[in-house]
Design a protein around this motif. Structure first.
Motif, PDB file in Angstrom:
ATOM      1  N   GLU A  40       0.847  -1.195   0.000  1.00 47.21           N
ATOM      2  CA  GLU A  40       0.000   0.000   0.000  1.00 47.21           C
ATOM      3  C   GLU A  40       0.883   1.245   0.000  1.00 47.21           C
ATOM      4  OE1 GLU A  40      -3.607   1.837   2.783  1.00 47.21           O
ATOM      5  OE2 GLU A  40      -2.045   0.622   3.711  1.00 47.21           O
ATOM      6  N   MET A  41       0.406   2.312  -0.622  1.00 45.15           N
ATOM      7  CA  MET A  41       1.105   3.599  -0.648  1.00 45.15           C
ATOM      8  C   MET A  41       2.564   3.445  -1.073  1.00 45.15           C
ATOM      9  SD  MET A  41      -0.920   6.047  -0.166  1.00 45.15           S
ATOM     10  CE  MET A  41      -2.609   6.329   0.334  1.00 45.15           C
ATOM     11  N   ALA A  42       2.754   2.652  -2.129  1.00 43.19           N
ATOM     12  CA  ALA A  42       4.110   2.377  -2.603  1.00 43.19           C
ATOM     13  C   ALA A  42       4.799   3.622  -3.148  1.00 43.19           C
ATOM     14  CB  ALA A  42       4.068   1.288  -3.677  1.00 43.19           C
ATOM     15  N   GLY A  43       4.032   4.578  -3.656  1.00 47.63           N
ATOM     16  CA  GLY A  43       4.622   5.748  -4.279  1.00 47.63           C
ATOM     17  C   GLY A  43       4.903   6.911  -3.359  1.00 47.63           C
ATOM     18  N   LEU A  44       4.280   6.920  -2.173  1.00 49.66           N
ATOM     19  CA  LEU A  44       4.435   8.067  -1.272  1.00 49.66           C
ATOM     20  C   LEU A  44       3.883   7.726   0.098  1.00 49.66           C
ATOM     21  CD1 LEU A  44       5.064  11.211  -0.982  1.00 49.66           C
ATOM     22  CD2 LEU A  44       2.607  11.537  -1.404  1.00 49.66           C
ATOM     23  N   ILE A  45       4.683   7.943   1.131  1.00 52.24           N
ATOM     24  CA  ILE A  45       4.194   7.934   2.509  1.00 52.24           C
ATOM     25  C   ILE A  45       4.655   9.233   3.147  1.00 52.24           C
ATOM     26  CG2 ILE A  45       4.565   6.947   4.798  1.00 52.24           C
ATOM     27  CD1 ILE A  45       4.210   4.233   3.707  1.00 52.24           C
ATOM     28  N   ASP A  46       3.677  10.085   3.461  1.00 56.44           N
ATOM     29  CA  ASP A  46       4.001  11.399   4.012  1.00 56.44           C
ATOM     30  C   ASP A  46       2.804  11.928   4.799  1.00 56.44           C
ATOM     31  OD1 ASP A  46       5.042  13.835   4.663  1.00 56.44           O
ATOM     32  OD2 ASP A  46       5.459  14.468   2.608  1.00 56.44           O
ATOM     33  N   ARG A  47       2.967  12.055   6.107  1.00 51.59           N
ATOM     34  CA  ARG A  47       1.874  12.561   6.951  1.00 51.59           C
ATOM     35  C   ARG A  47       1.739  14.071   6.898  1.00 51.59           C
ATOM     36  NH1 ARG A  47       2.368   9.599  12.757  1.00 51.59           N
ATOM     37  NH2 ARG A  47       4.545  10.184  12.508  1.00 51.59           N
ATOM     38  N   ASP A  48       2.714  14.758   6.309  1.00 50.26           N
ATOM     39  CA  ASP A  48       2.639  16.207   6.149  1.00 50.26           C
ATOM     40  C   ASP A  48       1.733  16.499   4.957  1.00 50.26           C
ATOM     41  OD1 ASP A  48       3.090  18.891   5.318  1.00 50.26           O
ATOM     42  OD2 ASP A  48       5.055  18.888   6.296  1.00 50.26           O
ATOM     43  N   ARG A  49       0.494  16.853   5.229  1.00 47.86           N
ATOM     44  CA  ARG A  49      -0.494  16.990   4.156  1.00 47.86           C
ATOM     45  C   ARG A  49      -0.141  18.105   3.180  1.00 47.86           C
ATOM     46  NH1 ARG A  49      -6.153  16.266   7.587  1.00 47.86           N
ATOM     47  NH2 ARG A  49      -5.756  14.103   8.259  1.00 47.86           N
ATOM     48  N   THR A  50       0.440  19.177   3.678  1.00 48.83           N
ATOM     49  CA  THR A  50       0.813  20.286   2.794  1.00 48.83           C
ATOM     50  C   THR A  50       1.891  19.852   1.823  1.00 48.83           C
ATOM     51  OG1 THR A  50       0.247  21.902   4.502  1.00 48.83           O
ATOM     52  CG2 THR A  50       1.669  22.640   2.703  1.00 48.83           C
ATOM     53  N   ARG A  51       2.919  19.194   2.337  1.00 50.89           N
ATOM     54  CA  ARG A  51       4.007  18.717   1.485  1.00 50.89           C
ATOM     55  C   ARG A  51       3.522  17.619   0.537  1.00 50.89           C
ATOM     56  NH1 ARG A  51       8.751  16.830   5.023  1.00 50.89           N
ATOM     57  NH2 ARG A  51       7.255  15.191   5.509  1.00 50.89           N
ATOM     58  N   ALA A  52       2.719  16.694   1.056  1.00 49.71           N
ATOM     59  CA  ALA A  52       2.240  15.579   0.241  1.00 49.71           C
ATOM     60  C   ALA A  52       1.334  16.047  -0.891  1.00 49.71           C
ATOM     61  CB  ALA A  52       1.505  14.571   1.119  1.00 49.71           C
ATOM     62  N   ALA A  53       0.600  17.129  -0.648  1.00 52.67           N
ATOM     63  CA  ALA A  53      -0.370  17.597  -1.642  1.00 52.67           C
ATOM     64  C   ALA A  53       0.289  17.922  -2.978  1.00 52.67           C
ATOM     65  CB  ALA A  53      -1.111  18.818  -1.112  1.00 52.67           C
ATOM     66  N   THR A  54       1.529  18.364  -2.944  1.00 51.09           N
ATOM     67  CA  THR A  54       2.213  18.715  -4.192  1.00 51.09           C
ATOM     68  C   THR A  54       2.586  17.479  -5.006  1.00 51.09           C
ATOM     69  OG1 THR A  54       4.412  18.724  -3.150  1.00 51.09           O
ATOM     70  CG2 THR A  54       3.159  20.782  -3.098  1.00 51.09           C
ATOM     71  N   ALA A  55       2.642  16.318  -4.344  1.00 52.26           N
ATOM     72  CA  ALA A  55       3.058  15.085  -5.016  1.00 52.26           C
ATOM     73  C   ALA A  55       1.884  14.210  -5.427  1.00 52.26           C
ATOM     74  CB  ALA A  55       4.001  14.288  -4.114  1.00 52.26           C
ATOM     75  N   ILE A  56       0.666  14.534  -4.943  1.00 55.73           N
ATOM     76  CA  ILE A  56      -0.501  13.716  -5.255  1.00 55.73           C
ATOM     77  C   ILE A  56      -1.234  14.345  -6.431  1.00 55.73           C
ATOM     78  CG2 ILE A  56      -2.654  12.743  -4.380  1.00 55.73           C
ATOM     79  CD1 ILE A  56      -1.461  12.870  -1.565  1.00 55.73           C
ATOM     80  N   VAL A  57      -1.267  13.621  -7.529  1.00 55.24           N
ATOM     81  CA  VAL A  57      -1.785  14.148  -8.793  1.00 55.24           C
ATOM     82  C   VAL A  57      -2.772  13.145  -9.390  1.00 55.24           C
ATOM     83  CG1 VAL A  57       0.306  15.489  -9.245  1.00 55.24           C
ATOM     84  CG2 VAL A  57       0.138  13.117 -10.066  1.00 55.24           C
ATOM     85  N   PRO A  58      -3.521  13.547 -10.414  1.00 51.73           N
ATOM     86  CA  PRO A  58      -4.357  12.569 -11.126  1.00 51.73           C
ATOM     87  C   PRO A  58      -3.512  11.434 -11.665  1.00 51.73           C
ATOM     88  CG  PRO A  58      -4.974  14.801 -11.738  1.00 51.73           C
ATOM     89  CD  PRO A  58      -3.706  14.918 -10.935  1.00 51.73           C
ATOM     90  N   GLU A  59      -4.112  10.259 -11.810  1.00 50.00           N
ATOM     91  CA  GLU A  59      -3.314   9.083 -12.176  1.00 50.00           C
ATOM     92  C   GLU A  59      -2.615   9.241 -13.518  1.00 50.00           C
ATOM     93  OE1 GLU A  59      -5.711   5.626 -14.238  1.00 50.00           O
ATOM     94  OE2 GLU A  59      -6.506   5.940 -12.234  1.00 50.00           O
ATOM     95  N   ASP A  60      -3.201  10.003 -14.444  1.00 48.43           N
ATOM     96  CA  ASP A  60      -2.546  10.150 -15.747  1.00 48.43           C
ATOM     97  C   ASP A  60      -1.315  11.049 -15.678  1.00 48.43           C
ATOM     98  OD1 ASP A  60      -3.834  12.578 -15.419  1.00 48.43           O
ATOM     99  OD2 ASP A  60      -4.864  12.534 -17.345  1.00 48.43           O
ATOM    100  N   GLN A  61      -1.083  11.687 -14.520  1.00 51.02           N
ATOM    101  CA  GLN A  61       0.108  12.497 -14.316  1.00 51.02           C
ATOM    102  C   GLN A  61       1.076  11.879 -13.308  1.00 51.02           C
ATOM    103  OE1 GLN A  61      -0.984  16.601 -13.349  1.00 51.02           O
ATOM    104  NE2 GLN A  61      -2.870  16.392 -14.542  1.00 51.02           N
ATOM    105  N   ASP A  62       0.726  10.718 -12.782  1.00 52.43           N
ATOM    106  CA  ASP A  62       1.515  10.108 -11.709  1.00 52.43           C
ATOM    107  C   ASP A  62       2.785   9.479 -12.285  1.00 52.43           C
ATOM    108  OD1 ASP A  62       2.332   7.850  -9.778  1.00 52.43           O
ATOM    109  OD2 ASP A  62       0.893   9.029  -8.603  1.00 52.43           O
ATOM    110  N   ARG A  63       3.946   9.964 -11.847  1.00 46.98           N
ATOM    111  CA  ARG A  63       5.214   9.494 -12.396  1.00 46.98           C
ATOM    112  C   ARG A  63       5.553   8.086 -11.926  1.00 46.98           C
ATOM    113  NH1 ARG A  63       9.241  14.800 -12.039  1.00 46.98           N
ATOM    114  NH2 ARG A  63       7.991  16.179 -13.390  1.00 46.98           N
ATOM    115  N   VAL A  64       5.122   7.728 -10.727  1.00 50.50           N
ATOM    116  CA  VAL A  64       5.375   6.372 -10.245  1.00 50.50           C
ATOM    117  C   VAL A  64       4.616   5.373 -11.109  1.00 50.50           C
ATOM    118  CG1 VAL A  64       5.183   4.786  -8.289  1.00 50.50           C
ATOM    119  CG2 VAL A  64       5.779   7.191  -7.897  1.00 50.50           C
ATOM    120  N   LEU A  65       3.341   5.642 -11.339  1.00 49.13           N
ATOM    121  CA  LEU A  65       2.535   4.763 -12.169  1.00 49.13           C
ATOM    122  C   LEU A  65       3.132   4.642 -13.567  1.00 49.13           C
ATOM    123  CD1 LEU A  65      -0.002   3.052 -12.587  1.00 49.13           C
ATOM    124  CD2 LEU A  65      -1.258   5.166 -13.076  1.00 49.13           C
ATOM    125  N   ALA A  66       3.532   5.762 -14.140  1.00 50.89           N
ATOM    126  CA  ALA A  66       4.114   5.744 -15.482  1.00 50.89           C
ATOM    127  C   ALA A  66       5.406   4.926 -15.518  1.00 50.89           C
ATOM    128  CB  ALA A  66       4.377   7.171 -15.953  1.00 50.89           C
TER     129      ALA A  66
END
Length: 275
Positions: A40-66
């Motif tokens: 679970e959460m293989a691409g990002l684990i970050d409890r800092d919601r402000t910092r994490a928000a910049t890394a959470i994108v729609p799936e078609d923009q997700d670099r880990v998925l790509a």
């Protein structure tokens, strides 16, 4: 058939996490695996919601998925990304798992149904629903290993989901997780073995492990369990990759000995007898 389990200590940098998964794809394929399973959460684990928000994108923009799709296609291997944090069309977040085929195409998506909103005796408090929207349906997908029923972490505590998945033909139950240490010590193996026994199915549970960059600590002990409830592999408390033999005939053998799926009945309304 061989399955590979990846035990990770995902951090706050998605690109670094992607490199770990891509390296695992290479290692899994070299080991003869037909499919790799990540936590679970293989691409990002970050409890800092402000910092994490910049890394959470729609799936078609997700670099880990790509990156994982590209690696799957290059190596000709299926990959189950246990989950990624992605932004939905409505702006809310989803804890979403992906099954990627050997051509790099997405074969299935699953959004976590049960969200982890708990207060633990240790003082830890978690409110997954504060950030994430719950999924709305169960998903099973045909893979080279057999039909895989998808779930994520806290789903493990709700056996009705796994009954529905095995009724739909799942012979393997995927349970990617980021279990806390207290709940992991108390319940992780017990629940996983119960789900395997109830369904007469293999359980493959890739987990997060150790101390993460955001300060979170996860339990590890990724497990592979056979349909009789026997533990085939326990990865302990170190990150890494494990290879597990999956014999589809084992499912038929166990289900023939104890045909629980044939014996399941719809439970009628409960008659409550008051004192």
């Amino acid at each position: 058939m061989i399955a590979a389990l990846l035990q990770m200590t995902s951090g706050i940098d998605p690109q670094a996490n992607a490199r770990v998964i891509v390296d695992a794809v290479d290692e899994a394929r070299a080991g003869g695996a037909a499919m790799l399973f990540t936590p679970e959460m293989a691409g990002l684990i970050d409890r800092d919601r402000t910092r994490a928000a910049t890394a959470i994108v729609p799936e078609d923009q997700d670099r880990v998925l790509a990156a994982v799709r590209d690696a799957a296609a290059r190596h000709g291997i299926w990959v189950h990304i246990g989950s990624l944090a992605v932004r939905r069309d409505d702006g809310r977040l989803a804890n979403r798992g992906f099954v990627i085929d050997a051509g790099g195409d997405i074969r299935a998506r699953y959004d976590k149904l049960h969200l982890f909103d708990v207060d633990l005796p240790t003082g830890e408090s978690w409110r997954e629903s504060a950030s994430y929207a719950a999924g709305e349906g169960a998903v099973a997908v045909d893979t080279p290993l057999g039909r895989v029923g998808l779930s994520i972490c806290y789903d493990l505590r709700f056996p009705g989901l796994y009954s529905a998945l095995s009724d739909a033909g799942a012979t393997i139950l995927a349970v990617p997780a980021a279990f806390t240490v207290p709940t992991g010590r108390a319940h992780w193996e017990t629940l996983l073995r119960a789900r395997a026994i109830e369904a007469g199915a293999f359980v493959l549970a890739a987990a997060q492990v150790g101390t993460h960059q955001d300060g979170r600590v996860t339990y590890g002990h990724s497990l592979a369990i056979d349909p009789w409830g026997s533990v085939l592999r326990d990865m302990g408390e170190q990150a890494g990759l494990a290879l597990v033999d999956i014999d589809p005939a084992r499912v038929a053998d166990v289900r023939a000995r104890i045909p629980v799926l044939d014996h399941r009945r719809s439970i009628p309304e409960v008659a409550v007898v008051a004192s």
